[in-house]
Design a protein around this motif. Structure first.
Motif, PDB file in Angstrom:
ATOM      1  N   GLY A  78       9.074   4.243   2.853  1.00 18.89           N
ATOM      2  CA  GLY A  78       9.294   5.066   1.901  1.00 18.89           C
ATOM      3  C   GLY A  78       9.943   4.154   0.984  1.00 18.89           C
ATOM      4  N   ASP A  79      10.215   2.736   1.128  1.00 18.99           N
ATOM      5  CA  ASP A  79      10.835   1.837   0.022  1.00 18.99           C
ATOM      6  C   ASP A  79      10.057   1.328  -0.840  1.00 18.99           C
ATOM      7  N   GLY A  80       8.767   1.548  -0.780  1.00 20.94           N
ATOM      8  CA  GLY A  80       7.668   0.813  -1.789  1.00 20.94           C
ATOM      9  C   GLY A  80       7.140  -0.271  -1.212  1.00 20.94           C
ATOM     10  N   SER A  81       7.615  -0.877  -0.340  1.00 21.22           N
ATOM     11  CA  SER A  81       7.052  -2.172   0.368  1.00 21.22           C
ATOM     12  C   SER A  81       5.630  -2.100   0.747  1.00 21.22           C
ATOM     13  N   ILE A  82       5.082  -1.080   1.030  1.00 21.09           N
ATOM     14  CA  ILE A  82       3.480  -0.933   1.346  1.00 21.09           C
ATOM     15  C   ILE A  82       2.779  -0.371   0.404  1.00 21.09           C
ATOM     16  N   LYS A  83       1.701  -0.956   0.231  1.00 20.89           N
ATOM     17  CA  LYS A  83       0.468  -0.274  -0.652  1.00 20.89           C
ATOM     18  C   LYS A  83      -0.600   0.047   0.029  1.00 20.89           C
ATOM     19  N   TYR A  84      -1.340   0.951  -0.298  1.00 20.91           N
ATOM     20  CA  TYR A  84      -2.616   1.386   0.527  1.00 20.91           C
ATOM     21  C   TYR A  84      -3.764   0.975  -0.403  1.00 20.91           C
ATOM     22  N   ILE A  85      -4.924   0.407   0.407  1.00 24.18           N
ATOM     23  CA  ILE A  85      -6.204   0.179  -0.304  1.00 24.18           C
ATOM     24  C   ILE A  85      -7.337   1.126   0.277  1.00 24.18           C
ATOM     25  N   LEU A  86      -8.335   1.237  -0.656  1.00 24.11           N
ATOM     26  CA  LEU A  86      -9.485   2.109  -0.227  1.00 24.11           C
ATOM     27  C   LEU A  86     -10.766   1.459  -0.535  1.00 24.11           C
ATOM     28  N   ASP A 126       1.322  -5.468   2.948  1.00 22.05           N
ATOM     29  CA  ASP A 126       2.731  -5.758   2.503  1.00 22.05           C
ATOM     30  C   ASP A 126       2.613  -5.941   1.048  1.00 22.05           C
ATOM     31  N   ARG A 127       3.457  -5.288   0.324  1.00 22.36           N
ATOM     32  CA  ARG A 127       3.248  -5.410  -1.366  1.00 22.36           C
ATOM     33  C   ARG A 127       3.618  -6.738  -1.514  1.00 22.36           C
ATOM     34  N   LEU A 128       4.572  -7.701  -1.085  1.00 24.53           N
ATOM     35  CA  LEU A 128       4.846  -8.982  -1.376  1.00 24.53           C
ATOM     36  C   LEU A 128       4.179  -9.910  -0.865  1.00 24.53           C
ATOM     37  N   THR A 129       3.813  -9.745   0.461  1.00 23.27           N
ATOM     38  CA  THR A 129       2.691 -10.910   0.942  1.00 23.27           C
ATOM     39  C   THR A 129       1.330 -10.690   0.451  1.00 23.27           C
ATOM     40  N   ASN A 130       1.140  -9.268   0.396  1.00 20.66           N
ATOM     41  CA  ASN A 130      -0.273  -8.809   0.317  1.00 20.66           C
ATOM     42  C   ASN A 130      -1.147  -8.973   1.706  1.00 20.66           C
ATOM     43  N   LYS A 131      -0.287  -8.913   2.710  1.00 16.93           N
ATOM     44  CA  LYS A 131      -1.097  -9.055   3.977  1.00 16.93           C
ATOM     45  C   LYS A 131      -0.825  -7.657   4.703  1.00 16.93           C
ATOM     46  N   PRO A 132      -2.122  -7.662   5.494  1.00 15.62           N
ATOM     47  CA  PRO A 132      -2.122  -6.186   6.104  1.00 15.62           C
ATOM     48  C   PRO A 132      -0.956  -5.997   7.100  1.00 15.62           C
ATOM     49  N   VAL A 133      -0.574  -5.012   7.244  1.00 15.27           N
ATOM     50  CA  VAL A 133       0.399  -4.595   8.238  1.00 15.27           C
ATOM     51  C   VAL A 133      -0.161  -3.704   9.276  1.00 15.27           C
ATOM     52  N   GLU A 134      -1.290  -3.206   8.988  1.00  9.71           N
ATOM     53  CA  GLU A 134      -1.739  -2.530   9.933  1.00  9.71           C
ATOM     54  C   GLU A 134      -3.428  -2.882  10.147  1.00  9.71           C
ATOM     55  N   PRO A 135      -4.216  -2.838  10.974  1.00  6.99           N
ATOM     56  CA  PRO A 135      -5.666  -3.195  11.121  1.00  6.99           C
ATOM     57  C   PRO A 135      -6.372  -2.098  10.207  1.00  6.99           C
TER      58      PRO A 135
END
Length: 551
Positions: A78-86, A126-135
């Motif tokens: 909930g700190d805004g570090s994750i972004k969701y892509i569809l 991950d919003r900073l690295t733009n790498k997936p944190v989940e498959p």
């Protein structure tokens, strides 16, 4: 307050949306596990996606985007570090996701009948690295059906036939309506059938759409066609269901339930006695309310005094009985005939024999009318003989003719000069006596064929014709003649007694046993002792001959 179709659909959408969202809020989050996820050289346990079941109500009419559901990963603090892509079907164009919260909304009105579900893929980065944190994970958004399609008869309008007089419950035709709504969800696609027009003659089975007869003894001759209106209503026919209609034209097909009937008990026809054999005397027709083969009939002369004189046949096109003459009519012999005629169906249906006999009778009277006929000779051909030596005025024979009509008009005779161009013969106009008018020569014409005319005194247009063959008898009135002119040569060294020429004679006369000629030399020739003539009596050649001999 009454709701129209559109307002009612909107109400259903709001209720379904409310139930759907309530279910989402109360649903237990579903979780899935997968293999450990490796990042930056360190190993950690993969965290699960968390979301509710996704359903979208079709035909949403609101102005704001329709909330579908929420994607969430337990990595998200909930700190805004994750972004969701569809991504996937309809991503960005139909479905949008809030990359911060994972909330998914539908931006367009959806139609389940066009597409029932959409397959999408979700990813948390991950919003900073733009790498997936989940498959990346795949999920489905299902379009929730509402009752927005009325039943439709794709094969309508229908036409069908059923035999008249069919028993109640006879199947006529089956109609089928289809509903584009979801058959697995609620009653939106569950159809029942009812009849709006066509009672009390027909009924329809509510579940199957089979149309059946509902009244007994429906008569094609009274009414042969019915227009039915069939309704199909969804929601199992409950209030609020949508409906569609189709028309069914039912034709009663004919059965042989009507016998032939003559419109009159008797007929009368007048015909001239001069009508040729095979001529049509009359046409009669029995009426039959049936059609086609059921109206086919045959006619018979079953009784009467003209059984051998007339016959009756059927006209296949009009079903008329055609009466024709088989023998010549003669007013002087018989003035009228009475025939008993029967008409009967050719194809009788045993089911309807109880209705009565499938035949009918009528009487036909034929009146023979007198016609002014030409005189008739007592013989079609007269044979007469006369000697060629007969003098002019010699009676050869007599012909006789009479008027066959009741008036028995006197007859006058004459010779058709086209058959006696040389006018060898005369005939007495009153008595019919034929005489010679010129000298006859058998050798010129041995037989004369003449035509004698008999004319009614009161009606000269009525002329009868008789034929006379006059044979000319021969007399011996022709001298023999040499068959040809002879010219004979003889060699100087011819021997005595040698035959140097044969001569023969002919005679134009024609005695019954043939001619016999006698040959001799003239007195002048007899004095020439160099030649003699031998008379060959008994020569069987066509003519007798003699032979000239050299001595």
């Amino acid at each position: 307050m009454k709701l129209g179709k559109v307002e009612f659909c909107h109400l259903l959408q709001i209720i379904a949306l409310f139930l759907c969202l309530s279910g989402m809020n109360q649903a237990e989050p579903s979780r899935s596990r997968s293999k450990p996820y490796f990042q930056s050289g360190r190993t950690r346990t993969k965290r699960s996606w968390v979301w509710n079941q996704f359903f979208v109500l079709e035909e949403y009419m609101g102005t704001d985007p329709l909330y579908v559901g929420k994607l969430h990963s337990d990595v998200d603090k909930g700190d805004g570090s994750i972004k969701y892509i569809l991504s996937g079907e309809g991503a960005s164009s139909i479905f949008i996701i809030d990359e911060n919260t994972g909330d998914i909304h539908a931006t367009k009105r959806l139609d389940r009948e066009e597409q029932a579900y959409y397959t999408l893929r979700a990813q948390a980065l991950d919003r900073l690295t733009n790498k997936p944190v989940e498959p990346e994970s795949e999920f489905v958004i299902k379009i929730q059906d509402i009752n927005d399609n009325e039943p439709k008869f794709l094969d309508g309008p229908y036409t069908a036939g059923v035999p008249e007089m069919s028993p109640v419950g006879t199947s006529v035709v089956q109609v089928t309506a289809t509903d584009a709504d979801d058959p697995t969800y609620g009653n939106s696609a569950r159809v029942v059938y009812s009849i709006l027009q066509g009672q009390p003659y027909f009924s329809v089975e509510p579940k199957t759409g089979v149309i059946k007869t509902a009244l007994p003894n429906m008569d094609r001759e009274a009414k042969d066609q019915y227009l039915l209106v069939i309704q199909a209503k969804d929601m199992v026919g409950q209030n609020g269901g949508l409906s569609g209609t189709t028309s069914v034209t039912v034709t009663l097909t004919d059965v042989n339930d009507n016998p032939p009937r003559f419109p009159r008990r008797s007929y009368q026809y007048n015909v001239p006695e001069s009508l040729p054999v095979a001529s049509v005397v009359a046409r009669i027709k029995a009426a039959d309310a049936d059609v086609g083969p059921n109206a086919e009939m045959e006619y018979k002369i079953v009784d009467g005094d003209g059984l051998g004189v007339f016959k009756i046949s059927v006209d296949k096109d009009t079903q008329e009985g055609i009466i024709t003459i088989q023998k010549e009519l003669d007013f002087e012999a018989k003035t009228s005939y009475t025939l008993r005629i029967e008409a009967a169906n050719m194809h009788v249906d045993p089911r309807f024999l109880s209705l009565g006999p499938f035949n009918d009778m009528t009487t036909v009277k034929i009146i023979v009318e007198d016609v002014d006929e030409p005189p008739v000779f007592t013989s079609r051909l007269y044979s007469m003989v006369v000697s060629e030596a007969a003098k002019v005025g010699t009676i050869i024979g007599t012909v006789a003719a009479h008027d066959p009509d009741a008036s028995n008009s006197p007859v006058r005779y004459s010779i058709d000069r086209n058959t006696d161009l040389e006018r060898y013969f005369n005939i007495d106009a009153n008595s019919g006596v034929i005489t010679t008018a010129k000298s006859l020569d058998r050798e010129t014409n041995a037989v004369h064929n003449i035509t004698v005319l008999a004319m009614e005194s009161q009606n000269p247009a009525q002329i009868g014709r008789g034929y006379v063959a006059i044979t000319i008898l021969d007399i011996n009135d022709n001298a023999p003649e040499f068959a040809m002119e002879y010219e004979t040569t003889v060699c100087e060294n011819a021997q005595p007694g040698q035959v140097i020429q044969k001569i023969s004679a002919i005679d134009k006369d024609d005695p019954p046993n043939g001619h016999q000629f006698y040959f001799s030399l003239t007195a002048e020739a007899a004095n020439n002792h160099n030649f003699t003539l031998q008379d060959n009596k008994g020569d069987v050649s066509p003519y007798f001959s003699g032979a000239v001999n050299l001595y």
